[in-house]
Design an enzyme around this catalytic site. Structure first.
Site, PDB file in Angstrom:
ATOM      1  N   PRO A 265       0.844  -1.198   0.000  1.00 51.66           N
ATOM      2  CG  PRO A 265       0.060  -0.991   2.203  1.00 51.66           C
ATOM      3  CD  PRO A 265       0.811  -1.911   1.288  1.00 51.66           C
TER       4      PRO A 265
ATOM      5  CG  MET B 109      -1.456   7.186   1.862  1.00 49.19           C
ATOM      6  SD  MET B 109      -1.524   8.385   3.180  1.00 49.19           S
ATOM      7  CE  MET B 109      -0.461   7.574   4.366  1.00 49.19           C
TER       8      MET B 109
ATOM      9  CD  GLN C 263      -2.167   0.121   5.053  1.00 50.37           C
ATOM     10  OE1 GLN C 263      -1.952   1.226   4.565  1.00 50.37           O
ATOM     11  NE2 GLN C 263      -1.213  -0.648   5.528  1.00 50.37           N
TER      12      GLN C 263
ATOM     13  CB  CYS D 298       1.912   4.666   7.999  1.00 52.29           C
ATOM     14  SG  CYS D 298       2.125   5.957   6.828  1.00 52.29           S
TER      15      CYS D 298
HETATM   16  C1  FMN Z   1       4.921   6.946  -1.479  1.00 52.76           C
HETATM   17  C2  FMN Z   1       4.747   5.914  -0.400  1.00 52.76           C
HETATM   18  C3  FMN Z   1       3.551   5.852   0.297  1.00 52.76           C
HETATM   19  C4  FMN Z   1       3.367   4.882   1.295  1.00 52.76           C
HETATM   20  N1  FMN Z   1       2.136   4.764   1.903  1.00 52.76           N
HETATM   21  C5  FMN Z   1       1.900   3.732   2.760  1.00 52.76           C
HETATM   22  C6  FMN Z   1       0.590   3.474   3.240  1.00 52.76           C
HETATM   23  O1  FMN Z   1      -0.392   4.120   2.902  1.00 52.76           O
HETATM   24  N2  FMN Z   1       0.441   2.431   4.114  1.00 52.76           N
HETATM   25  C7  FMN Z   1       1.496   1.638   4.502  1.00 52.76           C
HETATM   26  O2  FMN Z   1       1.315   0.698   5.271  1.00 52.76           O
HETATM   27  N3  FMN Z   1       2.734   1.863   4.037  1.00 52.76           N
HETATM   28  C8  FMN Z   1       2.944   2.869   3.161  1.00 52.76           C
HETATM   29  N4  FMN Z   1       4.194   3.017   2.609  1.00 52.76           N
HETATM   30  C9  FMN Z   1       5.257   2.067   2.948  1.00 52.76           C
HETATM   31  C10 FMN Z   1       5.260   0.884   1.962  1.00 52.76           C
HETATM   32  O3  FMN Z   1       4.057   0.163   2.031  1.00 52.76           O
HETATM   33  C11 FMN Z   1       6.439  -0.069   2.270  1.00 52.76           C
HETATM   34  O4  FMN Z   1       6.254  -0.602   3.559  1.00 52.76           O
HETATM   35  C12 FMN Z   1       7.786   0.649   2.206  1.00 52.76           C
HETATM   36  O5  FMN Z   1       7.893   1.473   1.073  1.00 52.76           O
HETATM   37  C13 FMN Z   1       8.935  -0.367   2.222  1.00 52.76           C
HETATM   38  O6  FMN Z   1       8.858  -1.233   1.116  1.00 52.76           O
HETATM   39  P1  FMN Z   1       9.776  -0.999  -0.221  1.00 52.76           P
HETATM   40  O7  FMN Z   1      11.180  -0.856   0.245  1.00 52.76           O
HETATM   41  O8  FMN Z   1       9.541  -2.227  -1.038  1.00 52.76           O
HETATM   42  O9  FMN Z   1       9.281   0.251  -0.864  1.00 52.76           O
HETATM   43  C14 FMN Z   1       4.402   3.989   1.615  1.00 52.76           C
HETATM   44  C15 FMN Z   1       5.612   4.061   0.911  1.00 52.76           C
HETATM   45  C16 FMN Z   1       5.781   5.006  -0.104  1.00 52.76           C
HETATM   46  C17 FMN Z   1       7.095   5.041  -0.868  1.00 52.76           C
END
Ligand code: FMN
Length: 347
Positions: free
Chosen positions: A31, A33, A84, A114
């Protein structure tokens, strides 16, 4: 198993009797945002039929009091799809869960990871890692409100928490409360002094800690998240975990998703050519534009599709600049495609 069953992501069980959702969780797109909106999910579905997709976080207050169709509306082709929710009031989360269930989602996930300020002020997200009793109450209230699986996305800890004891305690309480699956972002959130963006890069990744949690609670099913950038890395995590969740890599390099149905779900190799994807998205845009969507709300998720190919820079430029012009139509997508060198035919 019939071929038809094999290709239907909504089938109820696979050959070892696991639910389709359990299978889909083997690979999920995180997820995010502002990023994983319904247009982005439609794009991702052109690339993978099998992975579990997530909405952006929506707060329980917004779901209960806001414009539900705008916040929760999606099209069936996006499924399997988890919504979510963010919040910490069990009654409000239960109400939001009931509403989301009626929209037809496949899973309801609670955000306990988050770290953004806006999220902290309403007491939800990662700060709840310090209040496992409250999170367990939320999970129980959500489960009472739906027949769908209720799952939790969390960090390995926050601030100066001891990641051994406090994560074990948190996870045990989630399991006891009936959370169907844990998605664990393998780093702490530092709630003071770091921006949300810094909180996704600066606290160090600790994959072995997540593996230990999984091993201790096995066969309880868990996914690992954080910093997974390649499908080889994802495959290595799957030696230890039931699922991998990719966020930024999947978003910035969407073509990565084109390989996962064959690599992680045993599907026959399908060729998801850029041409086919651009035509499918142009057709989708046609319908969306007639309902008032602006083209660049769709194309902004597509900028990485041609990465690594000659013409990628102009492709990106057309999809960002030309698509933002007043009255821009789906032909802009086909113009961008024409800038990219033709793909070699797949043998
Ligand atoms: C732009 C952006 C928005 C995010 N929004 C959420 C969110 O709404 N809910 C959530 O649980 N994590 C959110 N995250 C975290 C991601 O779900 C994820 O846990 C995090 O980016 C680590 O994974 P990755 O290294 O594969 O990106 C967001 C990450 C990014 C980059």
């Amino acid at each position: 198993m019939s071929n038809d069953q094999h290709h239907n992501p909504l089938k109820t069980t696979d050959f070892v009797g696991r639910t389709s959702l359990t299978v889909a969780r083997r690979f999920s797109v995180a997820p995010m945002m502002d990023w994983t909106d319904r247009h982005c999910r439609v794009l991702h579905r052109q690339l993978t039929k099998r992975a579990l997709l997530f909405t952006e976080m929506v707060t329980s207050a917004a779901v209960v009091h806001g414009d539900r169709d705008r916040l929760l509306g999606f099209s069936a082709m996006e499924q399997p799809l988890a919504v979510q929710l963010g919040g910490s009031d069990p009654a409000e989360l239960a109400a939001a869960t009931r509403i989301a269930t009626a929209y037809g989602y496949d899973e309801v996930n609670l955000n306990v990871g988050c770290p953004s300020d806006r999220v902290q002020s309403g007491k939800f997200g990662a700060c709840l890692m310090a209040e496992p009793e409250l999170v367990a109450d939320c999970v129980r209230a959500m489960r009472d409100a739906t027949d769908l699986p209720v799952t939790v996305k969390c960090r390995i800890g926050i601030d100066d928490q001891d990641i051994e004891q406090s994560l074990d305690r948190f996870a045990d309480m989630m399991v006891a409360a009936g959370a169907a699956h844990l998605y664990v972002h393998a780093r702490k959130a530092w709630l003071k002094g770091l921006s949300p963006k810094e909180n996704r890069t600066i606290p160090p990744l600790d994959y072995p800690r997540v593996y230990r949690l999984k091993a201790r609670l096995a066969p309880y099913e868990m996914s690992i998240n954080g910093g997974i950038e390649t499908l080889d890395a994802a495959a290595a995590h799957l030696e230890h975990m039931d699922g991998v969740m990719l966020g930024r890599a999947a978003y910035h390099e969407p073509m990565l998703l084109a390989e996962i149905d064959s690599r992680f779900f045993g599907e026959a190799e399908r060729s998801s050519s850029l041409t086919a994807i651009m035509h499918a998205m142009a057709e989708y845009a046609e319908g969306e534009l007639s309902r008032g969507t602006r083209l660049n709300n769709i194309t902004r998720h597509m900028l990485g599709l041609a990465n690594g190919r000659p013409g990628a820079r102009v492709f990106r430029q057309i999809l960002s600049v030309d698509a933002a012009r007043k009255g821009a139509g789906p032909d802009v997508m086909l113009r961008a495609l024409a800038e990219v060198e033709p793909e070699r035919a797949v043998a």
